[in-house]
Design a protein around this motif. Structure first.
Motif, mmCIF file in Angstrom:
data_model
loop_
_atom_site.group_PDB
_atom_site.id
_atom_site.type_symbol
_atom_site.label_atom_id
_atom_site.label_comp_id
_atom_site.label_asym_id
_atom_site.label_seq_id
_atom_site.Cartn_x
_atom_site.Cartn_y
_atom_site.Cartn_z
ATOM 1 N N GLN A 66 -14.676 12.905 -2.127
ATOM 2 C CA GLN A 66 -14.288 13.029 -3.528
ATOM 3 C C GLN A 66 -12.771 13.002 -3.646
ATOM 4 O O GLN A 66 -12.085 13.599 -2.856
ATOM 5 C CB GLN A 66 -14.824 14.334 -4.107
ATOM 6 N N PRO A 67 -12.251 12.282 -4.655
ATOM 7 C CA PRO A 67 -10.806 12.254 -4.869
ATOM 8 C C PRO A 67 -10.303 13.643 -5.245
ATOM 9 O O PRO A 67 -10.992 14.421 -5.893
ATOM 10 C CB PRO A 67 -10.625 11.294 -6.039
ATOM 11 N N GLY A 68 -9.105 13.920 -4.843
ATOM 12 C CA GLY A 68 -8.521 15.226 -5.141
ATOM 13 C C GLY A 68 -7.742 15.223 -6.434
ATOM 14 O O GLY A 68 -8.009 14.457 -7.362
ATOM 15 N N GLY A 69 -6.742 16.092 -6.465
ATOM 16 C CA GLY A 69 -5.936 16.287 -7.665
ATOM 17 C C GLY A 69 -5.196 15.040 -8.109
ATOM 18 O O GLY A 69 -4.991 14.831 -9.302
ATOM 19 N N THR A 70 -4.795 14.196 -7.161
ATOM 20 C CA THR A 70 -4.064 12.986 -7.522
ATOM 21 C C THR A 70 -4.936 12.053 -8.355
ATOM 22 O O THR A 70 -4.487 11.477 -9.340
ATOM 23 C CB THR A 70 -3.568 12.248 -6.259
ATOM 24 N N GLY A 71 -6.194 11.920 -7.972
ATOM 25 C CA GLY A 71 -7.115 11.076 -8.727
ATOM 26 C C GLY A 71 -7.345 11.606 -10.129
ATOM 27 O O GLY A 71 -7.353 10.846 -11.104
ATOM 28 N N ARG A 72 -7.505 12.915 -10.222
ATOM 29 C CA ARG A 72 -7.696 13.533 -11.543
ATOM 30 C C ARG A 72 -6.459 13.358 -12.415
ATOM 31 O O ARG A 72 -6.558 13.091 -13.604
ATOM 32 C CB ARG A 72 -8.024 15.011 -11.385
ATOM 33 N N LEU A 73 -5.293 13.513 -11.788
ATOM 34 C CA LEU A 73 -4.043 13.346 -12.529
ATOM 35 C C LEU A 73 -3.908 11.918 -13.059
ATOM 36 O O LEU A 73 -3.542 11.708 -14.216
ATOM 37 C CB LEU A 73 -2.849 13.697 -11.648
ATOM 38 N N SER A 109 -4.007 8.243 -17.594
ATOM 39 C CA SER A 109 -4.583 7.056 -18.221
ATOM 40 C C SER A 109 -5.126 7.381 -19.610
ATOM 41 O O SER A 109 -4.921 6.621 -20.563
ATOM 42 C CB SER A 109 -5.695 6.482 -17.349
ATOM 43 N N LEU A 110 -5.825 8.508 -19.722
ATOM 44 C CA LEU A 110 -6.347 8.915 -21.031
ATOM 45 C C LEU A 110 -5.208 9.229 -22.002
ATOM 46 O O LEU A 110 -5.259 8.851 -23.169
ATOM 47 C CB LEU A 110 -7.263 10.130 -20.877
ATOM 48 N N ARG A 111 -4.191 9.897 -21.519
ATOM 49 C CA ARG A 111 -3.036 10.232 -22.363
ATOM 50 C C ARG A 111 -2.343 8.960 -22.866
ATOM 51 O O ARG A 111 -1.849 8.899 -23.986
ATOM 52 C CB ARG A 111 -2.070 11.117 -21.572
ATOM 53 N N ALA A 112 -2.325 7.933 -22.016
ATOM 54 C CA ALA A 112 -1.674 6.669 -22.375
ATOM 55 C C ALA A 112 -2.340 6.010 -23.584
ATOM 56 O O ALA A 112 -1.704 5.222 -24.286
ATOM 57 C CB ALA A 112 -1.671 5.714 -21.187
ATOM 58 N N THR A 113 -3.604 6.335 -23.842
ATOM 59 C CA THR A 113 -4.278 5.758 -25.007
ATOM 60 C C THR A 113 -3.817 6.408 -26.309
ATOM 61 O O THR A 113 -4.066 5.875 -27.383
ATOM 62 C CB THR A 113 -5.812 5.888 -24.899
ATOM 63 N N LEU A 168 -13.646 2.571 -9.102
ATOM 64 C CA LEU A 168 -14.155 3.414 -8.016
ATOM 65 C C LEU A 168 -13.681 4.853 -8.188
ATOM 66 O O LEU A 168 -14.450 5.806 -7.999
ATOM 67 C CB LEU A 168 -13.702 2.868 -6.662
ATOM 68 N N LEU A 169 -12.432 5.011 -8.574
ATOM 69 C CA LEU A 169 -11.891 6.349 -8.797
ATOM 70 C C LEU A 169 -12.652 7.053 -9.916
ATOM 71 O O LEU A 169 -13.047 8.212 -9.773
ATOM 72 C CB LEU A 169 -10.401 6.267 -9.147
ATOM 73 N N LEU A 170 -12.890 6.358 -11.004
ATOM 74 C CA LEU A 170 -13.619 6.942 -12.125
ATOM 75 C C LEU A 170 -15.014 7.395 -11.691
ATOM 76 O O LEU A 170 -15.426 8.514 -11.964
ATOM 77 C CB LEU A 170 -13.715 5.946 -13.279
ATOM 78 N N HIS A 171 -15.732 6.535 -11.005
ATOM 79 C CA HIS A 171 -17.079 6.882 -10.547
ATOM 80 C C HIS A 171 -17.047 8.090 -9.613
ATOM 81 O O HIS A 171 -17.877 8.986 -9.725
ATOM 82 C CB HIS A 171 -17.738 5.692 -9.843
ATOM 83 N N ALA A 172 -16.087 8.100 -8.700
ATOM 84 C CA ALA A 172 -15.994 9.206 -7.746
ATOM 85 C C ALA A 172 -15.661 10.525 -8.437
ATOM 86 O O ALA A 172 -16.112 11.587 -8.000
ATOM 87 C CB ALA A 172 -14.945 8.882 -6.684
#
Length: 85
Positions: A1-8, A13-17, A65-69
Motif C-alpha cells: 500500500q502507498p504511504g503518506g506520499t501517495g495520499r499527499l 490533485s483534488l485541491r488542484a481542481t 495505480l496509485l488511486l486504486h492502491a
C-alpha cells in the motif's frame, strides 16, 4: 500500500481542481515529468510523437495505480509487478 506520499499526491490533485494556484503548480510539475520521460524515450530511438504519447500514458497509468492502491484494500499492487516482469 502507498504511504503518506501517495495520499499527499492525491490530496494535492483534488485541491488542484478547486485552487488555480495549486493547479498551475501541479500542472507544471507533471509537464516537467512528462518532458523528462519523453527525453528518455527519445534517447532510445523512439520518435518524438510516440515518446510524448508513451510518457503521457505511463504517467497516467501510474496515477491510476496509485488511486486504486489508496482506495481499494484488496488491490494487489504486487500483482502488477508480477505481470510486468
Amino acid at each position: 500500500q502507498p504511504g503518506g506520499t501517495g495520499r499527499l499526491l492525491l490530496e494535492i490533485s483534488l485541491r488542484a481542481t478547486r485552487d488555480e494556484e495549486v493547479r498551475a503548480l501541479l500542472s507544471g510539475a507533471l509537464e516537467s515529468l512528462r518532458h523528462a520521460l519523453t527525453e528518455k524515450y527519445q534517447a532510445t530511438g523512439m520518435s518524438p510523437q510516440r515518446a510524448i504519447g508513451a510518457a503521457s500514458y505511463v504517467l497516467a497509468a501510474a496515477d491510476g495505480l496509485l488511486l486504486h492502491a489508496l482506495v481499494d484494500p484488496n488491490f494487489d499492487l504486487d500483482a502488477i509487478g508480477t505481470y510486468l516482469n
